[in-house]
Every structure is written in structure tokens, then in C-alpha cells.
Design a protein around this motif. Structure first.
Motif, PDB file in Angstrom:
ATOM      1  N   THR A 132      31.855  22.287  16.350  1.00  0.00           N
ATOM      2  CA  THR A 132      30.959  22.064  15.215  1.00  0.00           C
ATOM      3  C   THR A 132      31.670  22.432  13.927  1.00  0.00           C
ATOM      4  O   THR A 132      32.352  23.440  13.854  1.00  0.00           O
ATOM      5  CB  THR A 132      29.691  22.928  15.386  1.00  0.00           C
ATOM      6  OG1 THR A 132      29.104  22.623  16.644  1.00  0.00           O
ATOM      7  CG2 THR A 132      28.705  22.687  14.277  1.00  0.00           C
ATOM      8  N   TRP A 168      29.880  22.110  10.726  1.00  0.00           N
ATOM      9  CA  TRP A 168      28.851  22.696   9.864  1.00  0.00           C
ATOM     10  C   TRP A 168      27.497  22.589  10.547  1.00  0.00           C
ATOM     11  O   TRP A 168      27.305  21.801  11.455  1.00  0.00           O
ATOM     12  CB  TRP A 168      28.824  22.033   8.489  1.00  0.00           C
ATOM     13  CG  TRP A 168      28.521  20.563   8.520  1.00  0.00           C
ATOM     14  CD1 TRP A 168      29.434  19.542   8.637  1.00  0.00           C
ATOM     15  CD2 TRP A 168      27.236  19.944   8.448  1.00  0.00           C
ATOM     16  NE1 TRP A 168      28.782  18.334   8.653  1.00  0.00           N
ATOM     17  CE2 TRP A 168      27.418  18.549   8.530  1.00  0.00           C
ATOM     18  CE3 TRP A 168      25.941  20.430   8.322  1.00  0.00           C
ATOM     19  CZ2 TRP A 168      26.374  17.654   8.482  1.00  0.00           C
ATOM     20  CZ3 TRP A 168      24.894  19.533   8.277  1.00  0.00           C
ATOM     21  CH2 TRP A 168      25.125  18.163   8.354  1.00  0.00           C
ATOM     22  N   LEU A 169      26.576  23.427  10.087  1.00  0.00           N
ATOM     23  CA  LEU A 169      25.234  23.481  10.644  1.00  0.00           C
ATOM     24  C   LEU A 169      24.262  23.719   9.499  1.00  0.00           C
ATOM     25  O   LEU A 169      24.520  24.522   8.607  1.00  0.00           O
ATOM     26  CB  LEU A 169      25.136  24.643  11.639  1.00  0.00           C
ATOM     27  CG  LEU A 169      23.750  25.079  12.073  1.00  0.00           C
ATOM     28  CD1 LEU A 169      23.113  24.009  12.957  1.00  0.00           C
ATOM     29  CD2 LEU A 169      23.815  26.403  12.798  1.00  0.00           C
ATOM     30  N   ARG A 170      23.151  23.009   9.514  1.00  0.00           N
ATOM     31  CA  ARG A 170      22.096  23.216   8.524  1.00  0.00           C
ATOM     32  C   ARG A 170      20.780  23.380   9.269  1.00  0.00           C
ATOM     33  O   ARG A 170      20.376  22.515  10.032  1.00  0.00           O
ATOM     34  CB  ARG A 170      21.994  22.025   7.570  1.00  0.00           C
ATOM     35  CG  ARG A 170      20.949  22.205   6.499  1.00  0.00           C
ATOM     36  CD  ARG A 170      20.939  20.997   5.550  1.00  0.00           C
ATOM     37  NE  ARG A 170      19.963  21.171   4.509  1.00  0.00           N
ATOM     38  CZ  ARG A 170      18.697  20.734   4.566  1.00  0.00           C
ATOM     39  NH1 ARG A 170      18.273  20.088   5.628  1.00  0.00           N
ATOM     40  NH2 ARG A 170      17.875  20.942   3.560  1.00  0.00           N
ATOM     41  N   ALA A 200      16.719  24.116   8.662  1.00  0.00           N
ATOM     42  CA  ALA A 200      15.707  24.048   7.607  1.00  0.00           C
ATOM     43  C   ALA A 200      14.322  24.241   8.201  1.00  0.00           C
ATOM     44  O   ALA A 200      14.065  23.870   9.343  1.00  0.00           O
ATOM     45  CB  ALA A 200      15.780  22.710   6.883  1.00  0.00           C
ATOM     46  N   ALA A 226      16.536  26.016   3.473  1.00  0.00           N
ATOM     47  CA  ALA A 226      17.586  25.771   4.457  1.00  0.00           C
ATOM     48  C   ALA A 226      18.694  26.808   4.385  1.00  0.00           C
ATOM     49  O   ALA A 226      18.893  27.460   3.369  1.00  0.00           O
ATOM     50  CB  ALA A 226      18.176  24.380   4.251  1.00  0.00           C
ATOM     51  N   ARG A 271      22.817  26.809   5.407  1.00  0.00           N
ATOM     52  CA  ARG A 271      23.955  25.992   5.831  1.00  0.00           C
ATOM     53  C   ARG A 271      25.105  26.915   6.191  1.00  0.00           C
ATOM     54  O   ARG A 271      25.433  27.823   5.426  1.00  0.00           O
ATOM     55  CB  ARG A 271      24.384  25.030   4.731  1.00  0.00           C
ATOM     56  CG  ARG A 271      25.528  24.134   5.181  1.00  0.00           C
ATOM     57  CD  ARG A 271      25.946  23.163   4.093  1.00  0.00           C
ATOM     58  NE  ARG A 271      27.188  22.530   4.435  1.00  0.00           N
ATOM     59  CZ  ARG A 271      27.333  21.245   4.711  1.00  0.00           C
ATOM     60  NH1 ARG A 271      26.284  20.454   4.656  1.00  0.00           N
ATOM     61  NH2 ARG A 271      28.495  20.737   5.010  1.00  0.00           N
ATOM     62  N   ILE A 272      25.687  26.671   7.352  1.00  0.00           N
ATOM     63  CA  ILE A 272      26.824  27.455   7.830  1.00  0.00           C
ATOM     64  C   ILE A 272      27.992  26.501   7.988  1.00  0.00           C
ATOM     65  O   ILE A 272      27.869  25.449   8.622  1.00  0.00           O
ATOM     66  CB  ILE A 272      26.496  28.117   9.179  1.00  0.00           C
ATOM     67  CG1 ILE A 272      25.301  29.049   9.013  1.00  0.00           C
ATOM     68  CG2 ILE A 272      27.718  28.847   9.727  1.00  0.00           C
ATOM     69  CD1 ILE A 272      24.738  29.563  10.304  1.00  0.00           C
ATOM     70  N   THR A 273      29.116  26.844   7.386  1.00  0.00           N
ATOM     71  CA  THR A 273      30.327  26.033   7.457  1.00  0.00           C
ATOM     72  C   THR A 273      31.472  26.920   7.908  1.00  0.00           C
ATOM     73  O   THR A 273      31.630  28.027   7.399  1.00  0.00           O
ATOM     74  CB  THR A 273      30.664  25.439   6.077  1.00  0.00           C
ATOM     75  OG1 THR A 273      29.533  24.714   5.603  1.00  0.00           O
ATOM     76  CG2 THR A 273      31.855  24.514   6.149  1.00  0.00           C
TER      77      THR A 273
END
Length: 54
Positions: free
Chosen positions: A16, A18-20, A22, A28, A30-32
């Protein structure tokens, strides 16, 4: 005979970038990652899943 029901990890996502996440109001998180990462999300804790199998 031993029980075949065992708590196991599920829904793991590999590589993965990135992850969002919400909520219904649009807020939300967001993890990058600098590198691809693995993740697993679910709405229940391990303890809740274990209690539900009894």
C-alpha cells in the motif's frame, strides 16, 4: 475433536502506498508511507471477534 474456529488475521493489504479513512461527515485521516506498507483495518477489536465465536 478440536474446534476449527480460530481467530486469524484478515483483510491484510500488501504494498500500500497511501490510505485514507473518512467518516460520514467527511472528516478524514490520510496516511502515506515513504515505502509501500502492509495494513489491515476492521471495525472490531480482536477481543470482540474472539468473544463472538463462543
Amino acid at each position: 475433536m478440536p474446534s476449527l474456529l480460530a481467530l486469524q488475521e484478515n483483510g491484510n493489504r500488501l504494498d500500500t502506498r497511501w490510505l485514507r479513512l473518512a467518516d460520514s461527515s467527511g472528516r478524514a485521516l490520510r496516511i502515506t508511507g515513504d515505502r509501500p506498507f502492509h495494513l489491515s483495518t476492521r471495525r472490531w477489536a480482536d477481543q470482540e471477534l474472539a468473544a463472538g465465536r463462543s
